[in-house]
Design a protein around this motif. Structure first.
Motif, short mmCIF file in Angstrom:
data_model
loop_
_atom_site.label_atom_id
_atom_site.label_comp_id
_atom_site.label_asym_id
_atom_site.label_seq_id
_atom_site.Cartn_x
_atom_site.Cartn_y
_atom_site.Cartn_z
N ARG A 1 -8.24 -5.74 -7.21
CA ARG A 1 -9.35 -4.82 -7.51
C ARG A 1 -10.44 -5.53 -8.30
NH1 ARG A 1 -9.15 0.89 -7.49
NH2 ARG A 1 -7.19 1.69 -6.75
N HIS A 2 -10.03 -6.31 -9.28
CA HIS A 2 -10.99 -7.02 -10.13
C HIS A 2 -11.77 -8.07 -9.32
CE1 HIS A 2 -12.76 -8.87 -13.63
NE2 HIS A 2 -12.30 -10.05 -13.22
N ILE A 3 -11.08 -8.85 -8.50
CA ILE A 3 -11.72 -9.89 -7.70
C ILE A 3 -12.73 -9.27 -6.73
CG2 ILE A 3 -11.33 -11.64 -5.91
CD1 ILE A 3 -10.39 -12.59 -8.62
N GLY B 1 -5.96 6.39 -0.74
CA GLY B 1 -4.73 6.48 -1.52
C GLY B 1 -3.52 5.92 -0.80
N ASN B 2 -3.66 5.48 0.43
CA ASN B 2 -2.53 4.94 1.20
C ASN B 2 -2.47 3.43 1.19
OD1 ASN B 2 -1.83 7.56 1.97
ND2 ASN B 2 -3.25 7.49 3.70
N CYS B 3 -3.28 2.80 0.36
CA CYS B 3 -3.40 1.34 0.35
C CYS B 3 -2.81 0.78 -0.94
CB CYS B 3 -4.87 0.96 0.49
SG CYS B 3 -5.13 -0.81 0.59
N GLU C 1 -11.87 4.16 -10.17
CA GLU C 1 -12.01 5.56 -9.81
C GLU C 1 -11.60 5.81 -8.36
OE1 GLU C 1 -14.66 3.83 -11.29
OE2 GLU C 1 -14.03 4.53 -13.26
N LEU C 2 -11.61 4.78 -7.54
CA LEU C 2 -11.21 4.92 -6.14
C LEU C 2 -9.70 4.80 -6.02
CD1 LEU C 2 -13.78 2.82 -4.10
CD2 LEU C 2 -13.61 5.27 -4.26
N GLY C 3 -9.10 5.79 -5.40
CA GLY C 3 -7.67 5.74 -5.14
C GLY C 3 -6.84 5.88 -6.39
N PRO C 4 -5.53 5.79 -6.24
CA PRO C 4 -4.65 5.90 -7.40
C PRO C 4 -4.80 4.71 -8.33
CG PRO C 4 -3.39 5.38 -5.42
CD PRO C 4 -4.81 5.59 -4.99
#
Length: 145
Positions: free
Chosen positions: A119-121, A110-112, A127-130
């Motif tokens: 994300r798509h690439i 969540g700090n990234c 579901e991972l992180g915010p």
């Protein structure tokens, strides 16, 4: 070879300027293409002389650098890799696994900061992180309405 054919002999070997050109060209060629290498460990990756801690990434950004698709990575310690070529790292599956696992861990923490395009690439599940805000997911697309 060109000078040998043109002159019909090896007379050019005694011309000092030709040796300066040959040695200078070899050095430039080595500096330009011979110095690219990548290394990775359990929680780090190094691209040329730059390295980042893959388990403490604070920003992952996809970009295009000429014809290459690259990642721009920054970690919590301020280390950066400005132009990390995706195709070159993915050629070595073991190396890519180390890097990708670190990226997944950083996103899940969540700090990234990572946008929807990146994300798509990288095929990172939402579901991972915010989750990105709606404006980040629809950037570049027209809204229907």
């Amino acid at each position: 070879m060109y000078l040998t054919v043109i002159n019909g002999d090896f007379r050019w070997i005694h011309w000092w300027i030709m040796w300066v050109i040959i040695i200078g060209s070899a050095l430039l060629l080595f500096r330009g293409i011979g110095n690219h290498w990548t290394a990775a460990g359990i929680n780090w990756v190094q691209w040329r002389e730059d390295w980042v801690d893959t388990y403490q990434l604070t920003r992952i950004q996809f970009s295009a650098d000429g014809y290459s698709r690259v990642l721009r990575l920054k970690d919590a310690h301020g280390n950066k890799i400005h132009s990390f070529k995706i195709s070159e790292i993915q050629r070595n599956p073991d190396l890519w696994d180390l890097v990708y696992n670190g990226i997944l861990h950083s996103v899940a923490s969540g700090n990234c900061d990572i946008d929807a395009k990146t994300r798509h690439i990288l095929k990172i599940p939402y579901e991972l992180g915010p989750r990105p805000t709606r404006s980040e997911r629809t950037r570049g697309r027209r809204r229907r309405g």
